[in-house]
Design a protein around this motif. Structure first.
Motif, PDB file in Angstrom:
ATOM      1  N   ASN A 299       0.844  -1.187   0.000  1.00  0.00           N
ATOM      2  CA  ASN A 299       0.000   0.000   0.000  1.00  0.00           C
ATOM      3  C   ASN A 299       0.884   1.244   0.000  1.00  0.00           C
ATOM      4  OD1 ASN A 299       0.933   0.283   2.663  1.00  0.00           O
ATOM      5  ND2 ASN A 299      -0.848  -0.780   3.508  1.00  0.00           N
TER       6      ASN A 299
ATOM      7  N   ASP B  13      -5.022  -1.756  -4.922  1.00  0.00           N
ATOM      8  CA  ASP B  13      -5.867  -2.329  -5.970  1.00  0.00           C
ATOM      9  C   ASP B  13      -5.171  -2.388  -7.329  1.00  0.00           C
ATOM     10  OD1 ASP B  13      -7.940  -2.630  -4.167  1.00  0.00           O
ATOM     11  OD2 ASP B  13      -8.799  -0.655  -4.614  1.00  0.00           O
TER      12      ASP B  13
ATOM     13  N   ALA C 235      -6.418   2.871  -3.282  1.00  0.00           N
ATOM     14  CA  ALA C 235      -6.249   2.568  -4.704  1.00  0.00           C
ATOM     15  C   ALA C 235      -4.907   1.917  -5.015  1.00  0.00           C
ATOM     16  CB  ALA C 235      -6.404   3.849  -5.527  1.00  0.00           C
TER      17      ALA C 235
END
Length: 301
Positions: free
Chosen positions: A7, A50, A47
């Motif tokens: 992340n 992802d 995001a």
């Protein structure tokens, strides 16, 4: 053992051996915005996690390069200067905000919008053009100007030419070592001479290396940075000598300088016969620029 979690936090923390936490976060945000168009809101919403696996691996590689001290501009292959995107690579100096001030001063002094006749076209020479940021900016922001630029580096000229083509700037580039300008017929101005000569040449002495950031010292080109301790004005002397014979009447000479040698620069230019020698501070309060004229003329602010 490194966590498998991927992340924003794990990315920027890879940079902390080189940067502070706030610097690392800002750099990773820049990368994510540039490569994927991710906003702060996108990042906060997860995001980054992802992204496809191949892009996550790509980002890990980028984070390693950044953590090793490689400037983000080289990693991305681009830098912003006067609101325009310039391609950069390790063969050229990364454009600095201070140099934007030098360009603006030249634009203000030439004041092209107040020219009384449409045929008034200042002849400008940028010496040591690097990425071409000065020459290209002047060509685009002074549409009447006829701009030429030189550099000793083939790689720099290739990068500068590509930047000019992409930004649709009309600049004539030539390969030339200014230290050998006396024997350079390609550098001869026309019979009226250059109206503006500008340069941001190498000006950091070898002894100053100890105080420099590793990401600059280890990655930016030494050719564009350093001069010998016993000859700190090497390039300035050569350029001023060339300018003294090739500037037009009232032609102007502009330099970005090392603040340590501002007074030496002023004395040297006066000894070579220039007038209106003016030292100007940059936005950080350092003596960063100097201008002068071949004869009596308004100088750089």
């Amino acid at each position: 053992m490194e966590s498998d979690i991927f992340n924003f936090s794990t990315l920027w923390r890879r940079l902390t051996p080189t940067y502070t936490a706030s610097e690392a976060q800002a750099i990773i945000r820049l990368v994510l915005e540039d490569l994927y168009g991710l906003s702060l809101t996108d990042i906060a919403m997860g995001a980054v996690a992802d992204l496809p696996n191949d892009e996550q691996e790509r980002l890990k590689g980028i984070a390693k390069r950044l953590g090793d001290g490689e400037p983000v501009q080289y990693v991305l292959g681009k830098a912003w200067f006067r609101g325009r995107q310039f391609g950069v690579a390790p063969g050229v100096l990364i454009p600095r905000p201070e140099t934007e001030e030098l360009c603006q001063a030249i634009i203000d002094d030439c004041n092209p919008n107040s020219a009384p006749h449409d045929d008034q076209s200042p002849r400008v020479l940028d010496i040591g053009t690097g990425s071409g940021c000065i020459a290209i900016s002047l060509a685009l922001d002074m549409p009447r100007a006829n701009v030429s630029a030189i550099d000793v580096s083939d790689q720099a000229l290739k990068i500068a030419s590509a930047n000019a083509a992409r930004l649709h700037a009309n600049v004539a580039f030539r390969k030339q070592d200014i230290l050998q300008a006396a024997a350079a017929p390609a550098l001869k101005a026309n019979h009226d001479g250059w109206d503006v000569i500008v340069s941001n040449p190498p000006y950091i002495t070898e002894k100053e290396k100890a105080d420099m950031e590793p990401n600059v010292l280890d990655h930016e080109p030494s050719l564009a940075l350093f001069v010998p301790d016993d000859d700190p004005l090497r390039f300035y002397n050569a350029i001023a000598t060339y300018a003294a014979t090739t500037l037009s009447r009232d032609g102007r000479l502009y330099f970005e300088i090392n603040p340590l040698f501002a007074d030496d620069m002023s004395r040297m230019l006066k000894l070579k016969g220039f007038s209106d020698v003016t030292i100007v501070n940059d936005q950080f309060g350092k003596q960063r620029f100097i201008s002068c004229t071949k004869s009596k003329h308004k100088s750089l602010r």
